[in-house]
Design a protein around this motif. Structure first.
Motif, PDB file in Angstrom:
ATOM      1  N   UNK A   1      27.506  -1.752   7.991  1.00 38.43           N
ATOM      2  CA  UNK A   1      26.830  -2.039   9.259  1.00 38.43           C
ATOM      3  C   UNK A   1      27.826  -2.726  10.193  1.00 38.43           C
ATOM      4  N   UNK A   2      27.755  -2.351  11.457  1.00 37.97           N
ATOM      5  CA  UNK A   2      28.569  -2.988  12.493  1.00 37.97           C
ATOM      6  C   UNK A   2      27.693  -4.041  13.165  1.00 37.97           C
ATOM      7  N   UNK A   3      28.147  -5.285  13.143  1.00 36.62           N
ATOM      8  CA  UNK A   3      27.419  -6.392  13.762  1.00 36.62           C
ATOM      9  C   UNK A   3      28.181  -6.896  14.978  1.00 36.62           C
ATOM     10  N   UNK A   4      27.464  -7.156  16.060  1.00 42.88           N
ATOM     11  CA  UNK A   4      28.050  -7.706  17.266  1.00 42.88           C
ATOM     12  C   UNK A   4      26.945  -8.344  18.087  1.00 42.88           C
TER      13      UNK A   4
ATOM     14  N   UNK B   1      21.980 -11.536  22.623  1.00 37.38           N
ATOM     15  CA  UNK B   1      21.222 -10.725  21.663  1.00 37.38           C
ATOM     16  C   UNK B   1      22.153 -10.248  20.561  1.00 37.38           C
ATOM     17  N   UNK B   2      21.765 -10.505  19.309  1.00 36.16           N
ATOM     18  CA  UNK B   2      22.503  -9.987  18.156  1.00 36.16           C
ATOM     19  C   UNK B   2      22.142  -8.518  17.966  1.00 36.16           C
ATOM     20  N   UNK B   3      23.145  -7.708  17.633  1.00 33.85           N
ATOM     21  CA  UNK B   3      22.929  -6.267  17.491  1.00 33.85           C
ATOM     22  C   UNK B   3      23.493  -5.782  16.168  1.00 33.85           C
ATOM     23  N   UNK B   4      22.872  -4.727  15.627  1.00 26.18           N
ATOM     24  CA  UNK B   4      23.430  -4.059  14.457  1.00 26.18           C
ATOM     25  C   UNK B   4      23.404  -2.547  14.682  1.00 26.18           C
TER      26      UNK B   4
ATOM     27  N   UNK C   1      28.572  -2.415  27.276  1.00 26.60           N
ATOM     28  CA  UNK C   1      27.921  -1.354  26.516  1.00 26.60           C
ATOM     29  C   UNK C   1      26.489  -1.153  26.974  1.00 26.60           C
ATOM     30  N   UNK C   2      26.043   0.081  26.825  1.00 32.03           N
ATOM     31  CA  UNK C   2      24.646   0.429  27.049  1.00 32.03           C
ATOM     32  C   UNK C   2      24.089   0.814  25.684  1.00 32.03           C
ATOM     33  N   UNK C   3      23.012   0.176  25.283  1.00 32.52           N
ATOM     34  CA  UNK C   3      22.458   0.361  23.950  1.00 32.52           C
ATOM     35  C   UNK C   3      21.038   0.898  24.017  1.00 32.52           C
ATOM     36  N   UNK C   4      20.737   1.835  23.142  1.00 30.90           N
ATOM     37  CA  UNK C   4      19.384   2.356  22.994  1.00 30.90           C
ATOM     38  C   UNK C   4      18.932   2.024  21.583  1.00 30.90           C
ATOM     39  N   UNK C   5      17.713   1.529  21.432  1.00 34.44           N
ATOM     40  CA  UNK C   5      17.228   1.187  20.109  1.00 34.44           C
ATOM     41  C   UNK C   5      15.910   0.448  20.180  1.00 34.44           C
TER      42      UNK C   5
ATOM     43  N   UNK D   1      18.684  -6.573  17.937  1.00 29.97           N
ATOM     44  CA  UNK D   1      18.514  -5.252  18.524  1.00 29.97           C
ATOM     45  C   UNK D   1      19.127  -4.242  17.566  1.00 29.97           C
ATOM     46  N   UNK D   2      18.292  -3.340  17.027  1.00 28.04           N
ATOM     47  CA  UNK D   2      18.741  -2.312  16.091  1.00 28.04           C
ATOM     48  C   UNK D   2      19.140  -1.084  16.911  1.00 28.04           C
ATOM     49  N   UNK D   3      20.435  -0.825  16.997  1.00 32.68           N
ATOM     50  CA  UNK D   3      20.984   0.187  17.899  1.00 32.68           C
ATOM     51  C   UNK D   3      20.907   1.577  17.262  1.00 32.68           C
ATOM     52  N   UNK D   4      20.330   2.525  18.002  1.00 33.31           N
ATOM     53  CA  UNK D   4      20.303   3.929  17.583  1.00 33.31           C
ATOM     54  C   UNK D   4      21.373   4.741  18.291  1.00 33.31           C
ATOM     55  N   UNK D   5      21.671   4.380  19.526  1.00 34.50           N
ATOM     56  CA  UNK D   5      22.676   5.090  20.316  1.00 34.50           C
ATOM     57  C   UNK D   5      23.446   4.059  21.128  1.00 34.50           C
TER      58      UNK D   5
END
Length: 130
Positions: A22-25, A48-51, A68-72, A92-96
């Motif tokens: 998993x990539x965490x940022x 916001x923490x993201x994975x 970055x633009x994140x979808x999830x 935030x669980x990133x799908x795209x």
């Protein structure tokens, strides 16, 4: 859901099992509003923490300062600490993921880095229908 922000520190890659990583940022989202009855804008920053589970190779491009633009979807973890106080953590669980602006290199004087595009040659016909 879509959110856009800047990465606060370089992403990390965490190995979960033999074949899962998993990539965490985390990102910072800047916003401003004018409180009722005030003439000054109030600036707020939300962290916001993201994975991201889909491609561990992206970790090389997720550097501090990249936009970055994140979808999830949003996930919320609620727990009680040792004193019995209820606490929560927003993830935030990133799908795209789409990198809008790459981070500036330390030795680069330009404001942003944009990946080089493939050169366009005039002797190749354009395949566009318009």
């Amino acid at each position: 859901m879509e959110i856009t922000g800047r990465i606060t520190k370089d992403a990390t890659l965490v190995k979960i099992s033999k074949d899962k990583q998993v990539v965490n940022f985390s990102i910072a989202i800047n916003d401003a509003y004018k409180p009722k009855g005030s003439t000054e804008m109030k600036q707020i920053v939300t962290y916001i923490n993201c994975d991201y589970w889909l491609s561990p190779k992206i970790v090389a491009y997720l550097k501090r300062g990249s936009q970055v633009s994140l979808f999830g979807r949003i996930g919320l973890s609620v727990y009680c600490n040792a004193e019995g106080k209820a606490l929560g953590n927003l993830t935030f669980h990133v799908n795209h993921l789409k990198i809008l602006v790459f981070a500036k290199k330390e030795n680069d004087s330009s404001s942003t880095l944009i990946p080089p595009a493939s050169p366009i040659t005039e002797d190749k016909p354009d395949d566009l229908p318009f």
